[in-house]
Design a protein around this motif. Structure first.
Motif, mmCIF file in Angstrom:
data_model
loop_
_atom_site.group_PDB
_atom_site.id
_atom_site.type_symbol
_atom_site.label_atom_id
_atom_site.label_comp_id
_atom_site.label_asym_id
_atom_site.label_seq_id
_atom_site.Cartn_x
_atom_site.Cartn_y
_atom_site.Cartn_z
ATOM 1 N N ARG A 24 12.715 -3.970 -17.100
ATOM 2 C CA ARG A 24 13.694 -3.539 -18.092
ATOM 3 C C ARG A 24 15.106 -3.982 -17.716
ATOM 4 O O ARG A 24 15.973 -4.138 -18.579
ATOM 5 C CB ARG A 24 13.652 -2.014 -18.258
ATOM 6 C CG ARG A 24 12.420 -1.501 -18.987
ATOM 7 C CD ARG A 24 12.592 -0.048 -19.406
ATOM 8 N NE ARG A 24 12.692 0.838 -18.259
ATOM 9 C CZ ARG A 24 11.667 1.450 -17.684
ATOM 10 N NH1 ARG A 24 10.425 1.252 -18.136
ATOM 11 N NH2 ARG A 24 11.850 2.256 -16.657
ATOM 12 N N ALA A 25 15.338 -4.181 -16.414
ATOM 13 C CA ALA A 25 16.655 -4.630 -15.950
ATOM 14 C C ALA A 25 16.874 -6.118 -16.196
ATOM 15 O O ALA A 25 17.978 -6.628 -15.968
ATOM 16 C CB ALA A 25 16.817 -4.322 -14.462
ATOM 17 N N GLY A 26 15.830 -6.824 -16.655
ATOM 18 C CA GLY A 26 16.012 -8.216 -17.047
ATOM 19 C C GLY A 26 15.363 -9.249 -16.163
ATOM 20 O O GLY A 26 15.675 -10.444 -16.265
ATOM 21 N N ALA A 27 14.436 -8.821 -15.293
ATOM 22 C CA ALA A 27 13.774 -9.757 -14.394
ATOM 23 C C ALA A 27 12.322 -9.988 -14.797
ATOM 24 O O ALA A 27 11.700 -9.155 -15.456
ATOM 25 C CB ALA A 27 13.826 -9.244 -12.955
ATOM 26 N N SER A 28 11.795 -11.122 -14.385
ATOM 27 C CA SER A 28 10.366 -11.383 -14.454
ATOM 28 C C SER A 28 9.765 -10.894 -13.146
ATOM 29 O O SER A 28 10.178 -11.339 -12.063
ATOM 30 C CB SER A 28 10.117 -12.886 -14.617
ATOM 31 O OG SER A 28 8.747 -13.192 -14.478
ATOM 32 N N VAL A 29 8.819 -9.948 -13.209
ATOM 33 C CA VAL A 29 8.387 -9.221 -12.011
ATOM 34 C C VAL A 29 6.908 -9.460 -11.705
ATOM 35 O O VAL A 29 6.064 -9.439 -12.601
ATOM 36 C CB VAL A 29 8.631 -7.705 -12.175
ATOM 37 C CG1 VAL A 29 8.278 -6.960 -10.893
ATOM 38 C CG2 VAL A 29 10.087 -7.441 -12.549
ATOM 39 N N GLU A 30 6.632 -9.654 -10.416
ATOM 40 C CA GLU A 30 5.257 -9.750 -9.926
ATOM 41 C C GLU A 30 5.073 -8.720 -8.816
ATOM 42 O O GLU A 30 5.906 -8.621 -7.913
ATOM 43 C CB GLU A 30 4.968 -11.153 -9.396
ATOM 44 C CG GLU A 30 3.547 -11.335 -8.869
ATOM 45 C CD GLU A 30 3.272 -12.717 -8.325
ATOM 46 O OE1 GLU A 30 2.122 -12.971 -7.929
ATOM 47 O OE2 GLU A 30 4.213 -13.543 -8.285
ATOM 48 N N GLY B 290 0.787 -1.230 0.000
ATOM 49 C CA GLY B 290 0.000 0.000 0.000
ATOM 50 C C GLY B 290 0.812 1.269 0.000
ATOM 51 O O GLY B 290 0.300 2.329 0.362
ATOM 52 N N SER B 291 2.079 1.190 -0.435
ATOM 53 C CA SER B 291 2.950 2.362 -0.378
ATOM 54 C C SER B 291 3.124 2.968 -1.764
ATOM 55 O O SER B 291 4.073 2.654 -2.485
ATOM 56 C CB SER B 291 4.314 1.981 0.201
ATOM 57 O OG SER B 291 5.177 3.085 0.192
ATOM 58 N N GLY B 292 2.200 3.798 -2.177
ATOM 59 C CA GLY B 292 2.384 4.627 -3.362
ATOM 60 C C GLY B 292 2.246 3.907 -4.686
ATOM 61 O O GLY B 292 1.813 2.756 -4.778
ATOM 62 N N ASN B 293 2.647 4.603 -5.738
ATOM 63 C CA ASN B 293 2.586 4.084 -7.094
ATOM 64 C C ASN B 293 3.797 3.191 -7.343
ATOM 65 O O ASN B 293 4.928 3.654 -7.363
ATOM 66 C CB ASN B 293 2.565 5.247 -8.087
ATOM 67 C CG ASN B 293 2.558 4.764 -9.533
ATOM 68 O OD1 ASN B 293 2.306 3.594 -9.791
ATOM 69 N ND2 ASN B 293 2.834 5.660 -10.449
ATOM 70 N N LEU B 294 3.548 1.915 -7.548
ATOM 71 C CA LEU B 294 4.635 0.954 -7.663
ATOM 72 C C LEU B 294 4.933 0.554 -9.100
ATOM 73 O O LEU B 294 5.876 -0.182 -9.356
ATOM 74 C CB LEU B 294 4.282 -0.309 -6.852
ATOM 75 C CG LEU B 294 3.875 -0.061 -5.398
ATOM 76 C CD1 LEU B 294 3.511 -1.374 -4.726
ATOM 77 C CD2 LEU B 294 4.987 0.626 -4.628
ATOM 78 N N ARG B 295 4.124 1.038 -10.020
ATOM 79 C CA ARG B 295 4.269 0.581 -11.408
ATOM 80 C C ARG B 295 5.605 0.978 -12.016
ATOM 81 O O ARG B 295 6.173 0.234 -12.823
ATOM 82 C CB ARG B 295 3.109 1.133 -12.251
ATOM 83 C CG ARG B 295 1.751 0.601 -11.828
ATOM 84 C CD ARG B 295 1.658 -0.900 -12.018
ATOM 85 N NE ARG B 295 0.411 -1.448 -11.489
ATOM 86 C CZ ARG B 295 0.101 -2.737 -11.471
ATOM 87 N NH1 ARG B 295 0.976 -3.613 -11.938
ATOM 88 N NH2 ARG B 295 -1.046 -3.151 -10.978
ATOM 89 N N SER B 296 6.122 2.153 -11.647
ATOM 90 C CA SER B 296 7.407 2.575 -12.211
ATOM 91 C C SER B 296 8.524 1.643 -11.750
ATOM 92 O O SER B 296 9.443 1.338 -12.522
ATOM 93 C CB SER B 296 7.724 4.017 -11.827
ATOM 94 O OG SER B 296 7.789 4.165 -10.421
ATOM 95 N N ALA B 297 8.446 1.178 -10.498
ATOM 96 C CA ALA B 297 9.449 0.233 -9.998
ATOM 97 C C ALA B 297 9.339 -1.098 -10.730
ATOM 98 O O ALA B 297 10.349 -1.702 -11.102
ATOM 99 C CB ALA B 297 9.291 0.031 -8.496
ATOM 100 N N VAL B 298 8.107 -1.555 -10.953
ATOM 101 C CA VAL B 298 7.896 -2.811 -11.671
ATOM 102 C C VAL B 298 8.489 -2.724 -13.070
ATOM 103 O O VAL B 298 9.230 -3.614 -13.515
ATOM 104 C CB VAL B 298 6.393 -3.156 -11.737
ATOM 105 C CG1 VAL B 298 6.159 -4.322 -12.698
ATOM 106 C CG2 VAL B 298 5.858 -3.499 -10.353
ATOM 107 N N ARG B 299 8.171 -1.651 -13.790
ATOM 108 C CA ARG B 299 8.664 -1.506 -15.155
ATOM 109 C C ARG B 299 10.191 -1.422 -15.198
ATOM 110 O O ARG B 299 10.825 -1.995 -16.089
ATOM 111 C CB ARG B 299 8.050 -0.263 -15.807
ATOM 112 C CG ARG B 299 6.564 -0.408 -16.120
ATOM 113 C CD ARG B 299 6.091 0.712 -17.016
ATOM 114 N NE ARG B 299 6.186 2.012 -16.363
ATOM 115 C CZ ARG B 299 5.220 2.581 -15.664
ATOM 116 N NH1 ARG B 299 4.059 1.936 -15.499
ATOM 117 N NH2 ARG B 299 5.373 3.772 -15.115
#
Length: 214
Positions: free
Chosen positions: A25-31, A12-21
């Motif tokens: 882009r750094a090469g990980a599969s992200v959830e 619940g801490s803020g907008n997390l989409r930029s961190a996910v993207r």
């Protein structure tokens, strides 16, 4: 070779989409999830955070996030904290006279910066120690900060069985504070690598690549 898996912890801490993207882009599969089992199973766990220390700790505890972090580190599983996600790894945070207990992974108190202009907002250089793998190739670059609080004093006592963390420092308005820490499987940055352009992207790639060897 399969991509390393990373969970961006959703508490619940803020907008997390930029961190996910950025981590994708750094090469990980992200959830993006607050699920304990998923967070434990991933190759890497990223703990973001924006806003007040107390609010972030309340949200983290609501999903037992501090236990997730502790259990991963006990098993040598990598964790990366960003901004307030770094601050909550320390023992305490003091904001507006309120002292909130943090995760206690590192000694130190998060307190208001003693600078003429607060918040510290914008690009800044950092003082990277010798041997840093997180800052490989970007030790001389600038990173993007947005914060009013930080760890201004930190002395960690080590013994023969303890390796001292690599601590990166930065300064704002004459006040020095911890900008990043590398400590075995636990790493963190006060700045936002996902907002730090090419340098931040390289730092995240360095972390994601380290997951393959963990």
């Amino acid at each position: 070779m399969a991509q390393p898996s990373v969970v961006v912890l959703d508490y619940g801490s803020g907008n997390l989409r930029s961190a996910v993207r950025a981590v994708e882009r750094a090469g990980a599969s992200v959830e993006l999830t607050g699920d304990l089992d998923a967070a434990m199973a991933a190759d890497g766990l990223l703990v973001p955070g924006v806003g007040a220390f107390e609010a972030c700790m309340r949200g983290l505890r609501a999903i037992r996030g501090e236990r997730i972090i502790g259990r991963r580190l006990a098993g040598g599983r990598p964790v990366l904290g960003i901004c307030v996600g770094m601050q909550i790894l320390f023992e305490h945070g003091v904001e507006h006279g309120v002292d909130t207990e943090g995760c206690g992974e590192w000694p130190g108190v998060v307190e208001r910066l003693q600078a003429p202009v607060v918040p510290h907002m914008g690009w800044n250089t950092v003082e990277v120690p010798v041997g840093s793998s997180l800052f490989a190739g970007v030790a001389q670059e600038r990173f993007y900060f947005v914060h009013s609080y930080g760890v201004r004093r930190w002395e960690l006592v080590t013994n023969d069985r303890t390796t001292a963390p690599l601590v990166t420092w930065a300064s704002h308005g004459g006040d020095r504070f911890v900008a990043a820490v590398e400590n075995g499987p636990l790493a963190a940055t006060q700045f936002h690598p996902e907002k730090s352009g090419d340098a931040g992207a390289q730092l995240l790639r360095n972390w994601v690549r380290s997951l393959k060897a963990a």
